[in-house]
Design an enzyme around this catalytic site. Sequence first.
Site, short mmCIF file in Angstrom:
data_model
loop_
_atom_site.label_atom_id
_atom_site.label_comp_id
_atom_site.label_asym_id
_atom_site.label_seq_id
_atom_site.Cartn_x
_atom_site.Cartn_y
_atom_site.Cartn_z
N SER A 66 0.80 -1.24 0.00
CA SER A 66 0.00 0.00 0.00
C SER A 66 0.83 1.28 0.00
O SER A 66 0.26 2.37 -0.16
CB SER A 66 -0.94 0.02 1.20
OG SER A 66 -1.98 -0.90 1.01
N TYR A 191 -3.45 -2.41 -10.29
CA TYR A 191 -3.36 -2.24 -8.83
C TYR A 191 -2.46 -3.30 -8.20
O TYR A 191 -1.54 -2.99 -7.41
CB TYR A 191 -4.77 -2.29 -8.21
CG TYR A 191 -4.76 -2.31 -6.71
CD1 TYR A 191 -4.31 -1.21 -5.98
CD2 TYR A 191 -5.19 -3.43 -6.01
CE1 TYR A 191 -4.28 -1.23 -4.60
CE2 TYR A 191 -5.17 -3.46 -4.61
CZ TYR A 191 -4.71 -2.36 -3.91
OH TYR A 191 -4.67 -2.39 -2.53
N TYR A 243 -4.98 4.36 7.88
CA TYR A 243 -6.32 3.77 7.98
C TYR A 243 -6.98 4.11 9.30
O TYR A 243 -7.01 5.26 9.70
CB TYR A 243 -6.26 2.25 7.76
CG TYR A 243 -5.42 1.86 6.59
CD1 TYR A 243 -5.80 2.21 5.29
CD2 TYR A 243 -4.24 1.14 6.73
CE1 TYR A 243 -5.03 1.86 4.20
CE2 TYR A 243 -3.46 0.78 5.64
CZ TYR A 243 -3.86 1.14 4.38
OH TYR A 243 -3.10 0.79 3.31
N VAL A 261 1.34 -3.68 3.82
CA VAL A 261 1.35 -4.98 4.50
C VAL A 261 2.63 -5.79 4.24
O VAL A 261 2.84 -6.82 4.87
CB VAL A 261 0.11 -5.85 4.16
CG1 VAL A 261 -1.15 -5.25 4.76
CG2 VAL A 261 -0.03 -6.07 2.67
O1 DON Z 1 -4.88 -4.71 -1.49
C1 DON Z 1 -4.13 -5.42 -0.83
O2 DON Z 1 -4.58 -6.29 -0.12
C2 DON Z 1 -2.62 -5.22 -0.84
N1 DON Z 1 -2.07 -5.40 -2.09
C3 DON Z 1 -2.18 -3.93 -0.26
C4 DON Z 1 -2.71 -3.77 1.10
C5 DON Z 1 -1.85 -3.02 2.03
O3 DON Z 1 -0.66 -2.95 1.93
C6 DON Z 1 -2.57 -2.47 3.19
N2 DON Z 1 -1.69 -1.74 4.05
N3 DON Z 1 -1.37 -1.75 5.14
#
Ligand code: DON
Length: 321
Positions: A66, A191, A243, A261
């Site tokens: 993210s 994405y 968030y 993440v």
């Molecule tokens: O959309 C997702 O699940 C991941 N590719 C990115 C999510 C993410 O990094 C959330 N952050 N803390």
Amino acid sequence: MPDALNIQDIIDVTYDKYRTADEGEVAAYIPELAKADPNDFAICVTSMDGQVFCAGDWDKEFTIQSVCKPFAYQVALEELGRERTLSHVGVEPSGEAFNSIELDPRTMRPFNPMVNAGAIAVASLIKKESTASGVRNFVEKMQLAAGRKLKIDQAVLASESLTGNRNRAIAYLMLNFGIIDEDVNHTLHQYFSQCSLLVNCRDLAVMAATLANMGTNPLTSEPVFDFQYIKDVLAVMFTCGLYDHAGEWAYRVGIPAKSGVGGGLLAVVNRQLGIGVYSPRLDKKGNSARGIMVCRELADRLGLHAFEFTNVGSSFVQSMF
Ligand code: DON
């Protein structure tokens, strides 16, 4: 206010203080991410005159996840302008988890570009004719921000594409409300690819410093981002970057930041510093547990909070170089 220590000393002391902290779990909802070493830990700071200070596993690569979102938002603003971008994604903190299946009920737009829904809407806006050219366009921009060649982790991309049904559901919800076009698979490929970009902790600090330095990479002196939109991006990072932890972050740390993440966390001290932290153990909200601890410590030691008592932070940081 600290006195005799220099930036490298402060980073080293902070690294040692949190080296053994073992709160949190490595992300496993994308199977490939579960392979990360939970003990990996790095801190890097880049100054506006192009010095980089690092501790720990600073050259270990991980996927940006993210942390790509503010950069994709910057690209959308540059390519489509403010009003067109705003018609697809808002700027309100959602107070919800990153993967919440929710749109703003007043507008049916995603709340902001930092949650998955908003980032998928942004991916839809910046995708190009072919899947390859849209991804290439984004990677090239990120390479300029990092000052080195970067590549996509194909195993993570495949793993997320295979298991990303929640994001697929969010995308179809947005298709229903006319927020994204019908080329849903193309949008999701854009994405997922953005999230699968491999970076190291030093890259995060340099990318953050490029935002802090009005869009010019302080190492290469290359102009990367159109500075008229950086304030939009930093404002959204400040209010939404972590968030449902965003309010506490603004209160305790007080600088625009974005977590991923994969364990990366990037923070921007406008006109002063770029900060990168890498530690893949995540707290319950999906933010790097040690990343939060480190940024809190650095903000306290260096007086970085945006509303720190008049200029103590900035004059102190400037006096260190
Ligand atoms: O959309 C997702 O699940 C991941 N590719 C990115 C999510 C993410 O990094 C959330 N952050 N803390």
